[in-house]
Design an enzyme around this catalytic site. Structure first.
Site, PDB file in Angstrom:
ATOM      1  N   GLY A  72       5.286  -1.106 -10.488  1.00  0.00           N
ATOM      2  CA  GLY A  72       5.212  -0.412 -11.768  1.00  0.00           C
ATOM      3  C   GLY A  72       5.318   1.087 -11.611  1.00  0.00           C
ATOM      4  O   GLY A  72       6.406   1.663 -11.623  1.00  0.00           O
ATOM      5  N   CYS A  73       4.181   1.729 -11.451  1.00  0.00           N
ATOM      6  CA  CYS A  73       4.135   3.190 -11.474  1.00  0.00           C
ATOM      7  C   CYS A  73       4.804   3.842 -10.271  1.00  0.00           C
ATOM      8  O   CYS A  73       5.434   4.887 -10.405  1.00  0.00           O
ATOM      9  CB  CYS A  73       2.688   3.656 -11.617  1.00  0.00           C
ATOM     10  SG  CYS A  73       1.956   3.108 -13.183  1.00  0.00           S
ATOM     11  N   VAL A  74       4.675   3.258  -9.089  1.00  0.00           N
ATOM     12  CA  VAL A  74       5.356   3.820  -7.920  1.00  0.00           C
ATOM     13  C   VAL A  74       6.868   3.722  -8.117  1.00  0.00           C
ATOM     14  O   VAL A  74       7.590   4.694  -7.934  1.00  0.00           O
ATOM     15  CB  VAL A  74       4.902   3.122  -6.620  1.00  0.00           C
ATOM     16  CG1 VAL A  74       5.772   3.547  -5.437  1.00  0.00           C
ATOM     17  CG2 VAL A  74       3.435   3.422  -6.343  1.00  0.00           C
ATOM     18  N   THR A  92       8.154   6.193 -10.677  1.00  0.00           N
ATOM     19  CA  THR A  92       8.134   7.556 -10.131  1.00  0.00           C
ATOM     20  C   THR A  92       9.288   7.769  -9.161  1.00  0.00           C
ATOM     21  O   THR A  92       9.937   8.817  -9.175  1.00  0.00           O
ATOM     22  CB  THR A  92       6.774   7.832  -9.460  1.00  0.00           C
ATOM     23  OG1 THR A  92       5.741   7.708 -10.447  1.00  0.00           O
ATOM     24  CG2 THR A  92       6.727   9.215  -8.829  1.00  0.00           C
TER      25      THR A  92
END
Length: 157
Positions: A139-141, A144
Site C-alpha cells: 500500500g503506502c510503500v 510512495t
C-alpha cells in the site's frame, strides 16, 4: 515480452523515507497493527546507517484531523479512524524515534507525496535518490515508490 532494464542504483545523496513505521502498525494492540520486531529492527539498522552518513531522513505518519480526509478509504477500513492527532497510534515506533532535524510528515493517503510537502523537502535537502522502507509494502510503500519515480528520483525499496 521481457524488456531489458538497466539498474539505476542510488545517487551520492540518497534520502531515507520511513513510511508509516508508527505504533498503530507495529503493535498488535492496535486493530491495524501486528507485532513485527524484526521489521522494526531492520528499519532501525537502516536508519542508523543513514544517520552515520548524515543523509536526509524523512518519517511519515498517518493522521486524520477531520472526517473529510480520505473518507472513502476510512469508510472502507473503519479501523483507520483510530489514527487521530491525540492517539498514541500515530506516533513513530519508539525504536525509531526521529531526532532533531529529521522531518515527520503527516499524510492522509497512501503516498507520502500526495497532499504533503515531501517533494519540496526532498529538493531542499539535496536528495538525488530515495531509499523507501516501512509499512505496508503493498500500500503506502508502493504508492510512495511510484510517486518517487514520478518525481524523477531513482528509488530503492
Amino acid at each position: 515480452m521481457d524488456l531489458e532494464r538497466n539498474s539505476v542504483g542510488i545517487g551520492q545523496r540518497p534520502a531515507l523515507i520511513l513510511v508509516d513505521m508508527i505504533k498503530g502498525f507495529t503493535s498488535s494492540a492496535c486493530p491495524l497493527g501486528t507485532d513485527c520486531p524484526e521489521v522494526v529492527a531492520a528499519n532501525a539498522a537502516l536508519l542508523e546507517g543513514f544517520r552515520a552518513r548524515n543523509l536526509p531522513i524523512f518519517f511519515t505518519t498517518v493522521v486524520y484531523r477531520n472526517p473529510d480526509q480520505a473518507s472513502v478509504f476510512r469508510n472502507r477500513i473503519q479501523a483507520l479512524n483510530c489514527l487521530t492527532p491525540d492517539s498514541q497510534w500515530v506516533q513513530v515506533d519508539s525504536a525509531l524515534t526521529p531526532r532533531e532535524g529529521e522531518a515527520l510528515i503527516e499524510k492522509c493517503w497512501a503516498s507520502s507525496f500526495f497532499g504533503t510537502d515531501l517533494a519540496v523537502r526532498l529538493q531542499s535537502s539535496g536528495a538525488d535518490s530515495l531509499v523507501v522502507t516501512g509499512l505496508t509494502t503493498s500500500g503506502c510503500v508502493r504508492a510512495t515508490v511510484v510517486d518517487g519515480l514520478q518525481h524523477n528520483y531513482p528509488v530503492v525499496v
